[in-house]
Motif scaffolding. Structure first.
Motif: not given
Length: 173
Positions: A1-30
């Motif tokens: 089963r694929e886990t889908r993020p809630p809309q508020a979290l989905a809107d924040a996807m790609g908005n990295y506050s910690d560059p450590y995880f940049e480029g990791d497609a599996n990361v939804l939010r830092t």
């Protein structure tokens, strides 16, 4: 089963506050830590305990003066936290310890707690003091539990309540 993020979290996807995880497609939010606040608290605790006179007081004071403040800073800066499609990922990156020689470094560790194993995620507000009433507890602490027990203790997250809300949002699907 694929886990889908809630809309508020989905809107924040790609908005990295910690560059450590940049480029990791599996990361939804830092999530950021109050690195300076964690370092200051750890340094205050260190100085308070270094001034308690056990039989090895000169050793404690020497270590505190020479290495421990830098070690506390590097340990604080080594913390990274993210929500992934799979769960909560906490990384404690490689950093110097002890006398700061390369042979004393602590290697990178990473832990992921899957959302389906999560039983509790709580925020503990700071209260009281640490170390003989000398140092005020100023850090909010997030605890993450599974049926097997306590999996993570995260000190000093910038917005622990948003983190908790996002975790429960991901768990509920």
């Amino acid at each position: 089963r694929e886990t889908r993020p809630p809309q508020a979290l989905a809107d924040a996807m790609g908005n990295y506050s910690d560059p450590y995880f940049e480029g990791d497609a599996n990361v939804l939010r830092t999530y950021e830590f109050h690195y300076a606040q964690v370092t200051k608290f750890d340094n205050d605790v260190m100085w308070a305990t270094a001034c308690i006179p056990p039989c090895c007081f000169p050793y404690n004071a020497t270590m505190a003066c020479c290495f421990l403040a830098a070690n506390n800073r590097d340990a604080s800066n080594a913390m990274h936290l993210a929500l992934t499609r799979d769960g909560i990922r906490f990384v404690f990156d490689k950093h110097p310890t002890a006398c700061r020689l390369a042979m004393c470094d602590i290697g990178r560790t990473s832990k992921t707690v899957p959302f389906d194993k999560l039983t509790d995620c709580d925020v503990q507000e700071p209260a009281g003091t640490a170390v003989c009433c000398c140092v005020d507890n100023v850090l909010k602490v997030v605890t993450v539990d599974t049926a097997s027990g306590r999996e993570m203790v995260l000190r000093g997250i910038v917005d622990p309540f948003a983190f908790k809300s996002d975790v429960w949002g991901m768990k509920s699907g």
